[in-house]
Scaffold this motif. Structure first.
Motif, PDB file in Angstrom:
ATOM      1  N   PHE A  90       0.834  -1.204   0.000  1.00 17.34           N
ATOM      2  CA  PHE A  90       0.000   0.000   0.000  1.00 17.34           C
ATOM      3  C   PHE A  90       0.861   1.244   0.000  1.00 17.34           C
ATOM      4  O   PHE A  90       1.845   1.340   0.724  1.00 17.34           O
ATOM      5  N   GLU A  91       0.443   2.234  -0.791  1.00 17.07           N
ATOM      6  CA  GLU A  91       1.123   3.524  -0.799  1.00 17.07           C
ATOM      7  C   GLU A  91       0.390   4.471   0.133  1.00 17.07           C
ATOM      8  O   GLU A  91      -0.819   4.400   0.290  1.00 17.07           O
ATOM      9  N   GLY A  92       1.125   5.359   0.760  1.00 15.63           N
ATOM     10  CA  GLY A  92       0.514   6.395   1.583  1.00 15.63           C
ATOM     11  C   GLY A  92       0.257   6.002   3.028  1.00 15.63           C
ATOM     12  O   GLY A  92      -0.273   6.804   3.791  1.00 15.63           O
ATOM     13  N   LEU A  93       0.634   4.792   3.413  1.00 13.50           N
ATOM     14  CA  LEU A  93       0.473   4.406   4.808  1.00 13.50           C
ATOM     15  C   LEU A  93       1.674   4.900   5.599  1.00 13.50           C
ATOM     16  O   LEU A  93       2.819   4.630   5.246  1.00 13.50           O
ATOM     17  N   ASN A  94       1.402   5.630   6.651  1.00 21.65           N
ATOM     18  CA  ASN A  94       2.455   6.122   7.538  1.00 21.65           C
ATOM     19  C   ASN A  94       2.028   5.889   8.972  1.00 21.65           C
ATOM     20  O   ASN A  94       1.675   6.827   9.681  1.00 21.65           O
ATOM     21  N   PRO A  95       2.012   4.638   9.409  1.00 23.48           N
ATOM     22  CA  PRO A  95       1.519   4.374  10.756  1.00 23.48           C
ATOM     23  C   PRO A  95       2.418   4.990  11.831  1.00 23.48           C
ATOM     24  O   PRO A  95       3.644   4.880  11.762  1.00 23.48           O
ATOM     25  N   ASN A  96       1.798   5.684  12.755  1.00 25.86           N
ATOM     26  CA  ASN A  96       2.539   6.188  13.908  1.00 25.86           C
ATOM     27  C   ASN A  96       1.626   6.151  15.132  1.00 25.86           C
ATOM     28  O   ASN A  96       0.412   6.300  15.037  1.00 25.86           O
ATOM     29  N   GLU A  97       2.233   5.907  16.264  1.00 30.59           N
ATOM     30  CA  GLU A  97       1.510   5.685  17.520  1.00 30.59           C
ATOM     31  C   GLU A  97       0.610   6.864  17.876  1.00 30.59           C
ATOM     32  O   GLU A  97      -0.531   6.689  18.296  1.00 30.59           O
ATOM     33  N   GLU A  98       1.111   8.082  17.707  1.00 26.01           N
ATOM     34  CA  GLU A  98       0.357   9.264  18.132  1.00 26.01           C
ATOM     35  C   GLU A  98      -0.961   9.433  17.370  1.00 26.01           C
ATOM     36  O   GLU A  98      -1.977   9.764  17.945  1.00 26.01           O
TER      37      GLU A  98
ATOM     38  N   HIS B  19      -2.440   6.967  15.183  1.00 26.65           N
ATOM     39  CA  HIS B  19      -3.181   5.776  14.790  1.00 26.65           C
ATOM     40  C   HIS B  19      -3.422   4.768  15.908  1.00 26.65           C
ATOM     41  O   HIS B  19      -3.925   3.686  15.649  1.00 26.65           O
ATOM     42  N   SER B  20      -3.075   5.108  17.137  1.00 27.31           N
ATOM     43  CA  SER B  20      -3.373   4.178  18.229  1.00 27.31           C
ATOM     44  C   SER B  20      -4.862   4.278  18.554  1.00 27.31           C
ATOM     45  O   SER B  20      -5.508   5.296  18.296  1.00 27.31           O
ATOM     46  N   THR B  21      -5.389   3.212  19.077  1.00 31.72           N
ATOM     47  CA  THR B  21      -6.799   3.178  19.471  1.00 31.72           C
ATOM     48  C   THR B  21      -6.849   3.124  20.985  1.00 31.72           C
ATOM     49  O   THR B  21      -6.112   2.361  21.607  1.00 31.72           O
ATOM     50  N   TYR B  22      -7.697   3.954  21.568  1.00 35.56           N
ATOM     51  CA  TYR B  22      -7.793   3.974  23.019  1.00 35.56           C
ATOM     52  C   TYR B  22      -9.234   4.253  23.428  1.00 35.56           C
ATOM     53  O   TYR B  22     -10.055   4.687  22.623  1.00 35.56           O
ATOM     54  N   LEU B  23      -9.501   3.971  24.680  1.00 30.40           N
ATOM     55  CA  LEU B  23     -10.817   4.218  25.256  1.00 30.40           C
ATOM     56  C   LEU B  23     -10.618   5.026  26.514  1.00 30.40           C
ATOM     57  O   LEU B  23      -9.872   4.619  27.402  1.00 30.40           O
ATOM     58  N   ASP B  24     -11.249   6.205  26.589  1.00 28.69           N
ATOM     59  CA  ASP B  24     -11.213   7.025  27.790  1.00 28.69           C
ATOM     60  C   ASP B  24     -12.545   6.846  28.503  1.00 28.69           C
ATOM     61  O   ASP B  24     -13.605   7.098  27.918  1.00 28.69           O
ATOM     62  N   ALA B  25     -12.476   6.384  29.757  1.00 28.02           N
ATOM     63  CA  ALA B  25     -13.697   6.114  30.510  1.00 28.02           C
ATOM     64  C   ALA B  25     -13.676   6.889  31.817  1.00 28.02           C
ATOM     65  O   ALA B  25     -12.688   6.858  32.553  1.00 28.02           O
ATOM     66  N   GLU B  26     -14.770   7.577  32.106  1.00 27.52           N
ATOM     67  CA  GLU B  26     -14.919   8.272  33.371  1.00 27.52           C
ATOM     68  C   GLU B  26     -15.029   7.201  34.454  1.00 27.52           C
ATOM     69  O   GLU B  26     -15.744   6.218  34.281  1.00 27.52           O
ATOM     70  N   PRO B  27     -14.282   7.318  35.551  1.00 28.62           N
ATOM     71  CA  PRO B  27     -14.236   6.234  36.544  1.00 28.62           C
ATOM     72  C   PRO B  27     -15.588   5.777  37.082  1.00 28.62           C
ATOM     73  O   PRO B  27     -15.778   4.601  37.319  1.00 28.62           O
ATOM     74  N   LEU B  28     -16.530   6.687  37.281  1.00 28.86           N
ATOM     75  CA  LEU B  28     -17.865   6.274  37.706  1.00 28.86           C
ATOM     76  C   LEU B  28     -18.739   6.245  36.471  1.00 28.86           C
ATOM     77  O   LEU B  28     -19.248   7.253  36.031  1.00 28.86           O
ATOM     78  N   GLN B  29     -18.880   5.083  35.905  1.00 27.28           N
ATOM     79  CA  GLN B  29     -19.537   4.952  34.619  1.00 27.28           C
ATOM     80  C   GLN B  29     -20.923   4.351  34.780  1.00 27.28           C
ATOM     81  O   GLN B  29     -21.106   3.394  35.516  1.00 27.28           O
ATOM     82  N   ILE B  30     -21.889   4.907  34.077  1.00 27.71           N
ATOM     83  CA  ILE B  30     -23.239   4.370  34.040  1.00 27.71           C
ATOM     84  C   ILE B  30     -23.446   3.787  32.654  1.00 27.71           C
ATOM     85  O   ILE B  30     -23.182   4.443  31.646  1.00 27.71           O
ATOM     86  N   ASN B  31     -23.895   2.540  32.589  1.00 28.50           N
ATOM     87  CA  ASN B  31     -24.090   1.870  31.307  1.00 28.50           C
ATOM     88  C   ASN B  31     -25.571   1.666  31.048  1.00 28.50           C
ATOM     89  O   ASN B  31     -26.319   1.301  31.950  1.00 28.50           O
TER      90      ASN B  31
END
Length: 163
Positions: free
Chosen positions: A81-89, A91-103
């Motif tokens: 593939f052309e044009g792929l420039n993976p970098n951590e900043e 392209h990383s995937t993360y989940l930010d969760a408020e500590p007291l979470q209601i689902n």
């Protein structure tokens, strides 16, 4: 996902969870991934890393998942593939969760749109949720201080009285 750190997200304290690099490892690197290697030819006998074969979960359809830009993937995967420039900043995937979470159980939606948290809603959240949690922490510290002072007073009172 693994806990990475507690961070401040626009004034709201959240816990950040990330995918460890072993999530998309090959079965040679992480034996727990052996069940994701079902296609021996394409995966070069299960030595490639960076994608997971989830076709068993999709009724045999050839579905593979990866991080954006094939972050942490084998060079053999990214080279075609052309044009792929993976970098951590970026392209990383993360989940930010408020500590007291209601689902809440929700049903699948046909279209989910990103709803940015505006200044008004952010202020309301900080005032109604985070502010009350901080107030409870303050009350806890005051009660602990009163308890320490009471204990010190009782010790000094008993010491003076015994003399």
């Amino acid at each position: 996902m693994l806990f990475e750190a507690k961070i401040d997200l626009i004034g709201i304290p959240v816990n950040r969870f990330i995918f460890p690099s072993r999530t998309f490892a090959s079965p040679l690197q992480n034996p727990d991934k052996h069940c994701f290697c079902t296609e021996k030819i394409i995966s070069k006998n299960c030595t490639l890393y960076g994608v997971l074969d989830v076709s068993k979960c999709k009724e045999g359809k050839p579905v593979y998942i990866s991080l954006p830009h094939f972050l942490h993937a084998s060079p053999e995967i990214t080279e075609p593939f052309e044009g792929l420039n993976p970098n951590e900043e970026e392209h990383s995937t993360y989940l930010d969760a408020e500590p007291l979470q209601i689902n809440i159980l929700v049903k699948p939606a046909r279209k989910i749109e990103l709803a940015p948290l505006g200044d008004e809603k952010r202020a309301m959240f900080i005032n109604q949720v985070t502010g009350k949690i901080n107030l409870l922490g303050l009350v806890e510290m005051i009660l602990m201080s009163v308890g320490v002072m009471f204990t010190a007073f009782m010790i000094s009172y008993c010491a003076c009285r015994s003399k």
